[in-house]
Write a protein that holds these residues in place. Structure first.
Motif, short mmCIF file in Angstrom:
data_model
loop_
_atom_site.label_atom_id
_atom_site.label_comp_id
_atom_site.label_asym_id
_atom_site.label_seq_id
_atom_site.Cartn_x
_atom_site.Cartn_y
_atom_site.Cartn_z
N ASP A 172 18.51 -7.61 -9.44
CA ASP A 172 17.09 -7.93 -9.59
C ASP A 172 16.20 -6.77 -9.14
O ASP A 172 15.06 -6.64 -9.61
CB ASP A 172 16.74 -9.18 -8.79
N ILE A 173 16.68 -5.94 -8.22
CA ILE A 173 15.90 -4.80 -7.76
C ILE A 173 15.63 -3.85 -8.93
O ILE A 173 14.50 -3.39 -9.14
CB ILE A 173 16.62 -4.06 -6.62
N GLU A 174 16.68 -3.54 -9.69
CA GLU A 174 16.50 -2.64 -10.83
C GLU A 174 15.58 -3.27 -11.89
O GLU A 174 14.76 -2.58 -12.48
CB GLU A 174 17.86 -2.31 -11.45
N LYS B 25 17.10 2.78 -5.69
CA LYS B 25 18.03 2.37 -4.63
C LYS B 25 17.42 1.23 -3.84
O LYS B 25 16.37 1.38 -3.22
CB LYS B 25 18.34 3.54 -3.68
N GLY B 26 18.08 0.06 -3.88
CA GLY B 26 17.59 -1.07 -3.12
C GLY B 26 18.15 -1.10 -1.71
O GLY B 26 19.04 -0.32 -1.35
N LEU C 293 12.46 3.52 -3.88
CA LEU C 293 13.03 2.67 -2.83
C LEU C 293 12.19 1.40 -2.74
O LEU C 293 11.27 1.31 -1.92
CB LEU C 293 13.03 3.42 -1.49
N PRO C 294 12.49 0.40 -3.57
CA PRO C 294 11.62 -0.78 -3.63
C PRO C 294 11.57 -1.60 -2.35
O PRO C 294 10.65 -2.40 -2.17
CB PRO C 294 12.24 -1.61 -4.77
N GLN C 295 12.54 -1.43 -1.43
CA GLN C 295 12.59 -2.25 -0.22
C GLN C 295 12.42 -1.44 1.06
O GLN C 295 12.74 -1.92 2.14
CB GLN C 295 13.92 -3.02 -0.19
N ALA C 296 11.92 -0.23 0.94
CA ALA C 296 11.74 0.62 2.12
C ALA C 296 10.35 1.21 2.14
O ALA C 296 9.75 1.45 1.09
CB ALA C 296 12.79 1.74 2.13
N ALA D 82 4.35 -2.42 -4.57
CA ALA D 82 3.60 -3.67 -4.44
C ALA D 82 2.18 -3.55 -4.98
O ALA D 82 1.56 -4.55 -5.31
CB ALA D 82 3.55 -4.10 -2.98
N GLY D 83 1.65 -2.34 -5.10
CA GLY D 83 0.27 -2.16 -5.54
C GLY D 83 0.12 -2.30 -7.05
O GLY D 83 1.04 -2.05 -7.81
#
Length: 598
Positions: free
Chosen positions: A23-25, A79-80, A138-141, A169-170
């Protein structure tokens, strides 16, 4: 297996089928797509590098590839989880060391792409060097976090190469990050020295290099099974093909009367559009005619609106209605002076075409006729009466005899025996390439044509589109709708926009039970209704002038018949009530041919 484990396995299978590893990709792709495509970027995901002699062996996968005619090419590694780079240069993901760092994973692909671009003959002759760069997502950092701070000290990667959770997020964070990076590294560059034959090298700002870049990418980068990614890359494919079509218009522009015969996907409508625009740019007044309202609406937008008033675009029937009413004696041609026109009156109009043209004061310098197989040879001859010089004026016609459904109908067993619907004195060009359809569709369509003319598919092996056969236990509308809704649920899992999907009936739309029950009852909340602005609630064709037709609703799955769908393509086509194809040349076979090639 049941319960939560079964649900997780099903979701994982759906992700793999869509071409996303997780889901991250998928989320990253959607953020980039939604923010960058409106700014002119072409975006594809899940590509992998493969040398020509290694085709079929998976090499280096690329998460995202971005192309822009002004800013160049950007490869993005996603990279998640928790990502760190320790002082010794070793990268970690969620506490585990990575086999290869993100830099190693992406820079090898960057180097390969740069080498291929430098060797490209067109770019080399022009001195054009599209800039190729790479970024890390880096979607989670957060870059402000201590764990990521060491990334900024990388000697081979600058801080602005990283897109973090805050930017993701923006509403415009991804676009701003990409813009900042490309502003620093520059865009399309020009190599030092002269161009071909000692001439000064071309200004890269004046060259649409994306077309040439695509020609490099397609044989070198094979595509994943993701339908979403394929649809996005198809846009780039069209850019490359339009350059070829533009060459045809330029090289053949001196021929006054020319007839193009091509299969579906051969580029007829593209060449017709470019020809009309070219004539308008020369100051000539052009009449553009086609048989279907959908194509006329598209051509009005891409030709009439850009031609400075020098191009008139409409369907055959609307051209005749407007011209008849302009004579002030429309009743002589079975057309009321104002108000709606009965379907029977519309059907009879082509028989009055010659008389209407003779009585009209409207005159044009050139005539462009698309879908000429449905307009017919007699109507083409009659339309020449709208020219200042009916005998010698410029007429370009475009046709595919195997999509002939209406005028000058051929015997079902011999469509090839019908005279081409070309203007008198025309030269003929057979367009032997298929520029639009992927290989599986191309092969099926060629079998349906059965005309013995060898053609080639330019899309070849580059597309992973596939033909998916779904049998129904019976041919009842209820059974077909149930299977249709199952397919739409699967497409929803791939996040394909409803407006990019078409449901095509091989029969008529009037009182078609697939359509008249407009609401969809599948599990998905994304596709709620079938729609078509040209049809009323019972599926009957509305006698609405083309310029008054609203655009299709992008939130509704489009519905139409194979007879009328011609000339307007969707990324995903679902055929319903498919009959036995029948003998070569039969109406059923021609309808199926038109349906599968949309």
């Amino acid at each position: 297996m049941s319960g939560e484990p079964a649900r997780r396995e099903a979701e994982g299978a759906a992700l793999v089928a869509s071409g996303f590893a997780n889901d991250i990709e998928r989320t990253a792709f959607e953020r980039f797509r939604d923010q960058l495509v409106p700014l002119g970027w072409t975006i594809a995901h899940n590509l992998y590098v493969s040398l020509a002699d290694e085709r079929g062996r998976k090499a280096r996968e690329l998460d995202l590839l971005l192309l822009h005619p002004d800013h160049g090419i950007v490869l993005v590694e996603v990279k998640g989880g928790r990502v760190e780079r320790h002082a010794d240069g070793v990268w970690f993901q969620n506490g585990d060391p990575m086999d290869r760092s993100p830099e190693q994973q992406v820079t090898s692909a960057v180097a390969k792409l740069r080498t291929a671009l430098k060797a490209h003959p067109v770019l080399k002759s022009l001195g054009i060097t599209p800039r190729v760069g790479w970024m890390l997502c880096l979607p989670q950092a957060d870059l402000s976090a201590k764990a990521v701070a060491s990334i900024e000290r990388s000697v081979t990667m600058a801080p602005d190469q990283v897109i973090d959770r805050t930017a993701m997020a923006g509403d415009a964070g991804v676009a701003e990050a990409v813009a900042a990076f490309t502003a620093r590294v520059g865009g399309v560059g020009r190599a030092a020295g002269a161009g071909p034959d000692g001439a000064p090298a071309a200004d890269p700002g004046t060259v649409d290099w994306v077309a040439s870049v695509v020609e490099v990418l397609l044989p070198e980068f094979e595509f994943s099974t993701s339908l979403v990614g394929d649809l996005e890359v198809d846009l780039a494919r069209l850019i490359a093909d339009e350059r070829i079509h533009r060459d045809w218009v330029e090289n053949l522009g001196g021929i006054s009367r020319l007839h193009f015969e091509a299969g579906a996907g051969g580029g007829k409508s593209v060449v017709a559009r470019l020809r009309a625009l070219s004539l308008a740019e020369q100051g000539r007044r052009v009449l553009v005619v086609c048989s279907t309202a959908s194509l006329a609406k598209s051509l009005q937008r891409t030709v009439a609106d850009r031609a400075g008033g020098r191009a008139v675009v409409n369907t055959l029937h609307q051209v005749l209605v407007l011209a008849a009413r302009g004579t002030k004696r429309s009743e002589d041609f079975g057309v009321p002076a104002d108000g709606p026109i009965a379907p029977a009156q519309l059907v009879a109009l082509p028989s009055f075409a010659g008389a209407i043209a003779a009585a009209s004061e409207e005159r044009y310098d050139a005539l462009v006729i698309d879908e000429a197989q449905d307009i017919g040879a007699a109507a083409v001859e009659a339309l020449s009466g709208f020219l200042h010089d009916p005998a010698g004026g410029s007429i370009w016609t475009f046709a595919d005899a195997f999509q002939r459904f209406t005028y000058d109908a051929a015997p079902d067993d011999a469509p090839e025996s019908v005279a081409l619907p070309a203007a008198r004195g025309s030269d003929t060009v057979v367009m032997r390439q298929n520029h639009r359809n992927p290989e599986p569709v191309f092969r099926l369509a060629e079998g349906l044509r059965a005309d013995g003319v060898a053609r080639v598919s330019r899309k070849g092996e580059i597309s992973s589109h596939r033909i998916d056969y779904r049998p129904c236990e019976d041919d009842s509308p209820a059974t077909q709708r149930a299977v249709l809704e199952q397919v739409l649920d699967e497409l929803a899992a791939q996040r394909i926009q409803a407006g990019r999907i078409a449901v095509v009936t091989m029969g008529k739309t009037d009182h078609n039970a697939i359509f008249t029950d407009r609401r969809l009852h599948g599990r998905s909340s994304r596709y709620r209704e079938l729609g078509n602005p040209q049809l009323d609630a019972e599926g009957r064709r509305l006698p609405v002038p083309v310029d008054q037709l609203p655009a299709p609703d992008p939130n509704k799955v489009y519905f139409d018949s194979a007879r009328r769908m011609k000339g307007i393509e969707r990324g995903v086509v679902i055929l319903v009530d498919v009959p036995d194809p029948g003998p070569a040349g039969s109406l059923e076979r021609r309808l199926l041919y038109a349906g599968v090639t949309r």
